[in-house]
Design a protein around this motif. Structure first.
Motif, PDB file in Angstrom:
ATOM      1  N   ASN A  17      52.985  27.501 -37.977  1.00 46.81           N
ATOM      2  CA  ASN A  17      54.400  27.553 -37.594  1.00 46.81           C
ATOM      3  C   ASN A  17      54.937  26.216 -37.099  1.00 46.81           C
ATOM      4  OD1 ASN A  17      55.304  30.281 -38.090  1.00 46.81           O
ATOM      5  ND2 ASN A  17      53.860  30.932 -36.531  1.00 46.81           N
ATOM      6  N   HIS A  42      63.488  30.327 -36.072  1.00 50.37           N
ATOM      7  CA  HIS A  42      62.478  31.390 -36.085  1.00 50.37           C
ATOM      8  C   HIS A  42      61.086  30.799 -35.910  1.00 50.37           C
ATOM      9  CE1 HIS A  42      60.449  34.801 -38.635  1.00 50.37           C
ATOM     10  NE2 HIS A  42      59.996  34.738 -37.402  1.00 50.37           N
ATOM     11  N   ASP A  46      58.376  31.329 -32.953  1.00 52.17           N
ATOM     12  CA  ASP A  46      57.009  31.778 -33.200  1.00 52.17           C
ATOM     13  C   ASP A  46      55.994  30.818 -32.601  1.00 52.17           C
ATOM     14  OD1 ASP A  46      57.857  34.011 -34.477  1.00 52.17           O
ATOM     15  OD2 ASP A  46      57.376  33.334 -36.510  1.00 52.17           O
ATOM     16  N   ASN A  49      55.915  31.259 -28.994  1.00 48.29           N
ATOM     17  CA  ASN A  49      55.279  32.536 -28.670  1.00 48.29           C
ATOM     18  C   ASN A  49      53.767  32.446 -28.715  1.00 48.29           C
ATOM     19  OD1 ASN A  49      57.733  33.750 -28.308  1.00 48.29           O
ATOM     20  ND2 ASN A  49      57.825  34.664 -30.336  1.00 48.29           N
ATOM     21  N   GLN A  50      53.238  31.738 -29.717  1.00 51.67           N
ATOM     22  CA  GLN A  50      51.782  31.596 -29.778  1.00 51.67           C
ATOM     23  C   GLN A  50      51.261  30.808 -28.579  1.00 51.67           C
ATOM     24  OE1 GLN A  50      52.861  30.830 -33.618  1.00 51.67           O
ATOM     25  NE2 GLN A  50      52.929  33.072 -33.542  1.00 51.67           N
ATOM     26  N   LEU A  87      61.428  36.270 -29.044  1.00 44.91           N
ATOM     27  CA  LEU A  87      61.696  36.529 -30.459  1.00 44.91           C
ATOM     28  C   LEU A  87      63.084  37.141 -30.641  1.00 44.91           C
ATOM     29  CD1 LEU A  87      60.405  36.435 -33.298  1.00 44.91           C
ATOM     30  CD2 LEU A  87      59.660  38.793 -32.927  1.00 44.91           C
ATOM     31  N   VAL A 160      50.888  41.501 -32.055  1.00 45.06           N
ATOM     32  CA  VAL A 160      52.032  40.582 -31.962  1.00 45.06           C
ATOM     33  C   VAL A 160      52.006  39.578 -33.115  1.00 45.06           C
ATOM     34  CG1 VAL A 160      53.016  38.680 -30.622  1.00 45.06           C
ATOM     35  CG2 VAL A 160      52.378  40.799 -29.478  1.00 45.06           C
ATOM     36  N   GLU A 164      54.682  39.237 -36.131  1.00 45.41           N
ATOM     37  CA  GLU A 164      55.396  37.963 -36.267  1.00 45.41           C
ATOM     38  C   GLU A 164      55.188  37.359 -37.651  1.00 45.41           C
ATOM     39  OE1 GLU A 164      55.965  35.914 -31.901  1.00 45.41           O
ATOM     40  OE2 GLU A 164      54.378  35.205 -33.209  1.00 45.41           O
ATOM     41  N   ASP A 165      53.935  37.349 -38.103  1.00 44.01           N
ATOM     42  CA  ASP A 165      53.652  36.748 -39.407  1.00 44.01           C
ATOM     43  C   ASP A 165      54.267  37.565 -40.541  1.00 44.01           C
ATOM     44  OD1 ASP A 165      52.311  34.705 -38.223  1.00 44.01           O
ATOM     45  OD2 ASP A 165      50.305  35.390 -38.727  1.00 44.01           O
ATOM     46  N   ALA A 168      57.815  36.744 -40.497  1.00 43.98           N
ATOM     47  CA  ALA A 168      58.046  35.396 -41.008  1.00 43.98           C
ATOM     48  C   ALA A 168      58.011  35.369 -42.532  1.00 43.98           C
ATOM     49  CB  ALA A 168      56.994  34.443 -40.441  1.00 43.98           C
ATOM     50  N   LEU A 202      64.394  40.191 -37.548  1.00 42.70           N
ATOM     51  CA  LEU A 202      63.750  39.738 -36.308  1.00 42.70           C
ATOM     52  C   LEU A 202      64.101  40.659 -35.151  1.00 42.70           C
ATOM     53  CD1 LEU A 202      64.145  35.855 -36.486  1.00 42.70           C
ATOM     54  CD2 LEU A 202      62.200  37.259 -37.133  1.00 42.70           C
ATOM     55  N   ALA A 206      61.379  42.553 -32.915  1.00 39.17           N
ATOM     56  CA  ALA A 206      61.374  42.296 -31.480  1.00 39.17           C
ATOM     57  C   ALA A 206      61.490  43.590 -30.681  1.00 39.17           C
ATOM     58  CB  ALA A 206      62.519  41.351 -31.115  1.00 39.17           C
TER      59      ALA A 206
END
Length: 304
Positions: A17, A42, A46, A49-50, A87, A160, A164-165, A168, A202, A206
């Motif tokens: 990301n 986005h 991400d 978030n990671q 997110l 999560v 997310e992936d 994405a 998204l 979320a």
């Protein structure tokens, strides 16, 4: 497991990301594509978030102290909840706002092929990240469906990252569709529609994460399978004759609290009671390794 497997998936997603975000912003600057800009934001969300998930794992590893006597394991739930909020606010709300603006005031794209090339490369990188999360999740998922895994997992990071992936990848396809239709038709409104679609996607992801992480944060008990295993192993049919009641709660993804009241056979001495309790705890921990905290209350009067 969850910490090691989750960390590998998180690092793969973070690496992918971070690179994708830079490429998307360059593409958005060159082309003026709202879809590319939304996808860039986005990817930033991400990546952040990671980082939050990794920080949560580190915070959860702190030893228990006088103030937090059951440890800090729920930090992983808290930071996963924050991830869902980021997110929603940084990803979904921005994309919806930008999409509405571009639908109302469409703008021509410059060098749209640049956006197409970047999006295709991003799809490849996101696919790598997604497949890593899938591979790390399979041992935990077992025979359950992926939706059941996301709903029932007590380890927050892998669900999560998976969502997310997946979001994405779908978002990249939507952005590619928006840019592609704009190129084919010459009407830039499709770029705005693609951006708006990304925002809605998204938002849905979320909200799902917010609901699931909130449930974990306030405290979830054992899964149905774990509950059956605990009940079966508490009672040995000789010294412990029956289970009166049972309460469980996850103190963190790798540590469950088990509190139970059990009925004992009559005329047991103190040593026999202690031996029966110790044996029951050992059986439960063997069957359910996450049951690390076990408190059993013997009842000498309610014998079945």
């Amino acid at each position: 497991m969850s910490a090691s497997g989750g960390k590998k998936a998180i690092l793969a997603a973070l690496t992918a990301n971070a690179g994708i975000a830079v490429a998307k912003f360059i593409g958005a600057f060159i082309t003026g594509s709202a879809s590319m800009m939304a996808e860039g934001v986005h990817s930033v969300a991400d990546t952040s978030n990671q980082g939050l998930l990794l920080f949560g794992q580190r915070a959860a590893a702190k030893d228990a102290d006088e103030l937090h006597q059951f440890g800090y394991g729920r930090n992983r739930y808290f930071y996963s909840f924050v991830v869902a909020l980021v997110l929603f606010t940084l990803g979904s709300v921005f994309a919806i706002y930008e999409g509405i603006h571009k639908v109302q005031h469409p703008e021509e794209l410059n060098q749209p092929m640049v956006a197409v090339v970047i999006l295709v490369i991003a799809i490849g990188l996101e696919t790598y990240s997604f497949l890593t999360a899938v591979r790390e999740s399979r041992p935990l998922k077992g025979n359950a469906s992926w939706w059941q895994f996301i709903r029932n997992s007590r380890s927050p990071e892998l669900p999560v990252v998976l969502l997310e992936d997946a979001g994405a990848l779908i978002g990249l396809v939507l952005a590619l569709g928006g840019v592609g239709l704009t190129m084919i038709t010459g009407d830039p409104i499709f770029d705005g529609i693609g951006t708006l679609s990304i925002g809605v996607l998204l938002g849905i992801i979320a909200i799902v994460l917010i609901i699931e992480m909130k449930s974990l944060l306030i405290g979830e008990g054992a899964t149905a399978e774990q509950g059956r295993a605990i009940r079966e192993n508490l009672v040995d049919g000789t010294k412990i004759t029956s289970l009166i009641h049972l309460k469980t709660q996850y103190m963190g993804p790798d540590e469950m609290l088990v509190a139970a009241k059990v009925a004992l056979a009559p005329n047991l001495g103190i040593a026999d009671v202690a031996e029966a309790i110790d044996a029951a705890e050992m059986r439960v921990r063997t069957a359910v390794p996450t049951a690390r905290l076990i408190y059993l209350e013997p009842d000498l009067y309610r014998v079945k």
